[in-house]
Design a protein around this motif. Structure first.
Motif, mmCIF file in Angstrom:
data_model
loop_
_atom_site.group_PDB
_atom_site.id
_atom_site.type_symbol
_atom_site.label_atom_id
_atom_site.label_comp_id
_atom_site.label_asym_id
_atom_site.label_seq_id
_atom_site.Cartn_x
_atom_site.Cartn_y
_atom_site.Cartn_z
ATOM 1 N N LEU A 59 38.441 35.269 45.446
ATOM 2 C CA LEU A 59 39.783 34.781 45.765
ATOM 3 C C LEU A 59 39.801 33.255 45.857
ATOM 4 N N PHE A 60 38.737 32.674 46.374
ATOM 5 C CA PHE A 60 38.670 31.217 46.439
ATOM 6 C C PHE A 60 38.636 30.632 45.037
ATOM 7 N N ASN A 61 37.879 31.272 44.136
ATOM 8 C CA ASN A 61 37.845 30.841 42.736
ATOM 9 C C ASN A 61 39.234 30.948 42.102
ATOM 10 N N ILE A 62 39.922 32.054 42.377
ATOM 11 C CA ILE A 62 41.272 32.247 41.852
ATOM 12 C C ILE A 62 42.205 31.168 42.396
ATOM 13 N N GLY A 63 42.109 30.891 43.693
ATOM 14 C CA GLY A 63 42.941 29.852 44.294
ATOM 15 C C GLY A 63 42.707 28.499 43.649
ATOM 16 N N ALA A 64 41.448 28.151 43.405
ATOM 17 C CA ALA A 64 41.139 26.874 42.756
ATOM 18 C C ALA A 64 41.706 26.834 41.348
ATOM 19 N N TYR A 65 41.592 27.940 40.642
ATOM 20 C CA TYR A 65 42.155 28.028 39.284
ATOM 21 C C TYR A 65 43.668 27.847 39.311
ATOM 22 N N LEU A 66 44.338 28.539 40.228
ATOM 23 C CA LEU A 66 45.797 28.450 40.308
ATOM 24 C C LEU A 66 46.261 27.072 40.793
ATOM 25 N N ALA A 67 45.416 26.366 41.534
ATOM 26 C CA ALA A 67 45.760 25.041 42.051
ATOM 27 C C ALA A 67 45.495 23.935 41.033
ATOM 28 N N THR A 68 45.102 24.329 39.844
ATOM 29 C CA THR A 68 44.813 23.358 38.786
ATOM 30 C C THR A 68 45.897 23.432 37.724
ATOM 31 N N ASP A 69 46.492 22.300 37.422
ATOM 32 C CA ASP A 69 47.486 22.238 36.353
ATOM 33 C C ASP A 69 46.735 22.214 35.029
ATOM 34 N N ASN A 70 46.800 23.329 34.313
ATOM 35 C CA ASN A 70 46.078 23.452 33.043
ATOM 36 C C ASN A 70 46.994 23.219 31.838
ATOM 37 N N THR A 71 48.009 22.388 32.011
ATOM 38 C CA THR A 71 48.937 22.113 30.916
ATOM 39 C C THR A 71 48.203 21.623 29.675
ATOM 40 N N ASP A 72 47.204 20.769 29.862
ATOM 41 C CA ASP A 72 46.449 20.225 28.732
ATOM 42 C C ASP A 72 45.400 21.208 28.217
ATOM 43 N N ASN A 73 45.110 22.242 28.983
ATOM 44 C CA ASN A 73 44.087 23.218 28.608
ATOM 45 C C ASN A 73 44.571 24.617 29.005
ATOM 46 N N PRO A 74 45.604 25.136 28.344
ATOM 47 C CA PRO A 74 46.199 26.400 28.777
ATOM 48 C C PRO A 74 45.261 27.601 28.673
ATOM 49 N N MET A 75 44.192 27.490 27.917
ATOM 50 C CA MET A 75 43.262 28.615 27.787
ATOM 51 C C MET A 75 42.133 28.547 28.820
ATOM 52 N N ALA A 76 42.260 27.658 29.800
ATOM 53 C CA ALA A 76 41.248 27.553 30.854
ATOM 54 C C ALA A 76 41.115 28.896 31.566
ATOM 55 N N GLU A 77 39.910 29.180 32.004
ATOM 56 C CA GLU A 77 39.625 30.435 32.700
ATOM 57 C C GLU A 77 39.153 30.138 34.117
ATOM 58 N N PRO A 78 39.422 31.050 35.031
ATOM 59 C CA PRO A 78 38.924 30.860 36.397
ATOM 60 C C PRO A 78 37.401 30.999 36.425
ATOM 61 N N GLN A 79 36.756 30.115 37.147
ATOM 62 C CA GLN A 79 35.306 30.170 37.277
ATOM 63 C C GLN A 79 34.891 31.399 38.080
ATOM 64 N N GLY A 80 33.803 32.019 37.696
ATOM 65 C CA GLY A 80 33.228 33.115 38.478
ATOM 66 C C GLY A 80 34.050 34.384 38.503
ATOM 67 N N LEU A 81 34.977 34.543 37.569
ATOM 68 C CA LEU A 81 35.792 35.751 37.545
ATOM 69 C C LEU A 81 35.696 36.343 36.149
ATOM 70 N N GLY A 82 35.086 37.509 36.078
ATOM 71 C CA GLY A 82 34.962 38.192 34.799
ATOM 72 C C GLY A 82 35.153 39.683 34.994
ATOM 73 N N GLN A 83 34.968 40.413 33.925
ATOM 74 C CA GLN A 83 35.109 41.865 33.985
ATOM 75 C C GLN A 83 34.135 42.467 35.000
ATOM 76 N N ASP A 84 32.995 41.831 35.195
ATOM 77 C CA ASP A 84 32.015 42.348 36.158
ATOM 78 C C ASP A 84 32.581 42.372 37.581
#
Length: 185
Positions: free
Chosen positions: A67-92
């Motif tokens: 959840l902390f990783n998700i929060g950091a991802y959501l708190a980042t404006d990825n306008t310049d990199n819309p395909m950015a992925e949240p760190q540490g979050l995968g199918q596993d």
């Protein structure tokens, strides 16, 4: 010199995203990651609740980190990199939740009706977490209407709410408390 907790930069109703862009504190993005943060806090409370054992707490600690990783991802404006992925979050990470759901489901009675939140204190707290998780999911979906959100974020939150519901039933079961059936009357 210690870092001060207050900066006074948000006193006019704005805050900085990761990267420095300033946005209103009531923006859709802040609602999304703020609700994820709220969920993380409630999970911390659940972990401190009597009736939650070490194995459950270990799983929940892993959830808090995701959840902390998700929060950091959501708190980042990825306008310049819309395909950015949240760190540490995968199918596993989703598979971990699914495996835990399956393990608990094998140990609890089958569900034959809708159940109300409650029973043991730990179960009731898990249900609060589930409800906040569903709200976080809705807020992230709303944000996804404004910008791209990695689909794994929504999938993880959806599976997490399933996990929390199953955990609530499991915590009642281990406490010797029956599920409370919903009665239409």
């Amino acid at each position: 010199m210690d870092m001060k907790i207050y900066t006074r930069t948000g006193d006019m109703g704005t805050t900085s995203l990761v990267g420095g862009k300033r946005v209103a504190k009531d923006s859709v993005r802040l609602e999304a990651y703020g609700t994820v943060d709220e969920l993380n806090s409630y999970i911390g409370l659940l972990m401190a609740t009597p009736g939650v054992d070490r194995n459950e707490a270990d799983t929940l600690r892993g959830v808090q980190n995701k959840l902390f990783n998700i929060g950091a991802y959501l708190a980042t404006d990825n306008t310049d990199n819309p395909m950015a992925e949240p760190q540490g979050l995968g199918q596993d990470a989703i598979s971990v939740l699914e495996n835990q759901i399956d393990l608990m489901t094998d140990r609890i009675p089958p569900m034959h009706c809708f159940v109300l939140p409650g029973g043991s204190l730990a179960s009731a707290q898990a249900q609060v977490c589930r409800a906040v998780c569903r709200r976080a999911e809705r807020r992230v979906i709303t944000l996804g209407g404004e910008c791209r959100v990695d689909p794994l974020v929504i999938c993880y939150l959806n599976r997490l709410s399933d996990y929390l519901f199953t955990l609530a039933r499991y915590l009642n079961h281990t406490a010797g408390v029956a599920d409370i059936p919903w009665q239409k009357d």
